[in-house]
Design an enzyme around this catalytic site. Sequence first.
Site, short mmCIF file in Angstrom:
data_model
loop_
_atom_site.label_atom_id
_atom_site.label_comp_id
_atom_site.label_asym_id
_atom_site.label_seq_id
_atom_site.Cartn_x
_atom_site.Cartn_y
_atom_site.Cartn_z
N ASP A 234 -0.70 6.00 -6.67
CA ASP A 234 -1.09 4.95 -5.74
C ASP A 234 -1.14 3.59 -6.46
O ASP A 234 -1.73 3.47 -7.52
CB ASP A 234 -2.46 5.30 -5.16
CG ASP A 234 -2.93 4.29 -4.13
OD1 ASP A 234 -2.07 3.73 -3.43
OD2 ASP A 234 -4.15 4.07 -4.03
N ASP B 128 0.82 -1.21 0.00
CA ASP B 128 0.00 0.00 0.00
C ASP B 128 0.85 1.27 0.00
O ASP B 128 1.39 1.67 1.04
CB ASP B 128 -0.91 -0.03 1.23
CG ASP B 128 -1.92 1.11 1.22
OD1 ASP B 128 -1.97 1.87 0.23
OD2 ASP B 128 -2.66 1.25 2.21
#
Length: 445
Positions: free
Chosen positions: A322, A117
């Site tokens: 991301d 992440d």
Amino acid sequence: MEYSKLLGFVALICFTIPMISCSSDRLFSAWPKFSSDENIKLRVNLTRRSESELGFSDRLRLAVDRSKGRMKKIEAFTKQQITGRLDAETPVEVGDGEFLMSVGVGTPSVSFEAIVDTGSDLIWTQCKPCEDCFSQPTPIFDPSKSSTFSTIPCSDSICDALGSTQTGCDPDCTFMYQYGDGSFTSGDLAYETLSIGSSKVKGIAFGCGHDNEGQGFSQGGGLVGLGRGGLSLVSQLGSKAENMFSYCLLSITDSSSQTSPLFFGEGASLSGSKTMSLIKSSIIPTFWYIPITGITLNGKAVDIPPGTFDLQPDGSGGMIIDSGTTITFLDDAAYSPMKDAIQSAIDLTPVDGSSTGLDLCYGTSSSEVTLPSLVFNFKGGVDYELPLDNVFIQISENLLCLAMLGEPSGNLPSIFGNIQQQNFHILYNNAKNTLSFKPTKCDSL
Ligand SMILES: *[C@@H]1O[C@H](CO)[C@@H](O)[C@H](O)[C@H]1NC(C)=O
């Protein structure tokens, strides 16, 4: 001077001379805690979520839904950083990312699959004894069976890196990570040996979650945070891994048995790439903000109001990159004119593609239509030319959709998603404050 003494000395100065800025980020990136003297050079193979029992359009639909959930989580997190309040809204899945890596924790090592992440910092997994644990596919880590586990006293400056997620000293440093829907993970911050790729790294601070409530994981059993904050894996590996990592994500249409490489340290180097300077936010130090200035379609700048992408002083806006969000989200002020420009460039009437969760779809195949070329422009004249496969996704033989969505203008950052990153080798350099990229056949690395 021994490293631990040196750190104690620095901490002492930080406490006694408050005028000196001793941000925990700086401390940790300068002096990594593990004792190995060797430089870190790691390769890890990332796997995409396995939903191979589903057809492609169903997998994509789920990925789009998860992206929307993740966008909500990023929004809640952003609002929390700005206002100090966490709004309970849409249910979010704790492990909502798209790529997983295998991590071993403790001695002897117990392996679990962790969601990778780039939008958070903490490395964590569930720990026994469980006050409340989600079900996970691998055994839950039991610290009492590990010879290298130690909780962290609150006097250790890494406890401060938890920021507002530090909950106390009971008797040692404890944390609670909350998610937008009221679910949370809480437990001890502890040092452990992690086994990553073929290396063991000692003394990595991780969250040992004894009380885990909410939606849980549908895949994996923990997270590896690759954000920019002091607790992330890249920050903790620090200068031993040259404060950088890179990855090359295979296409979403590739077989799920293929893996995407993630590199730390030397292995992450990239030659012949384009490089942009990143933007640091003091409000949300976790996010990797990229300096987008505009969008060009078929060589012509899309008419986007000036300032649309600016990171605001209050921490809102900007654009982040991301790995865990599949599609790109753009502030409506940019998305609407881009969508209009795409529609005028494609000589076809859009069809209803709402079953995909996407917005702009055509009833055709990419080979039968001339698609416009799209470039994201970054500060310093750095152009990211998106291959067509990173813009439009062929969902079925006769359904082609734009892999991007608009989002209401407001607190949210725009998000540069992983379909747009696929088949690029992307290097995040926290020391140089840069992001480099290069089109690459990822399975050749
Ligand atoms: C990762 O994948 C590469 C290429 O497929 C392979 O050579 C390597 O052994 C794998 N490494 C690990 C740690 O599984």
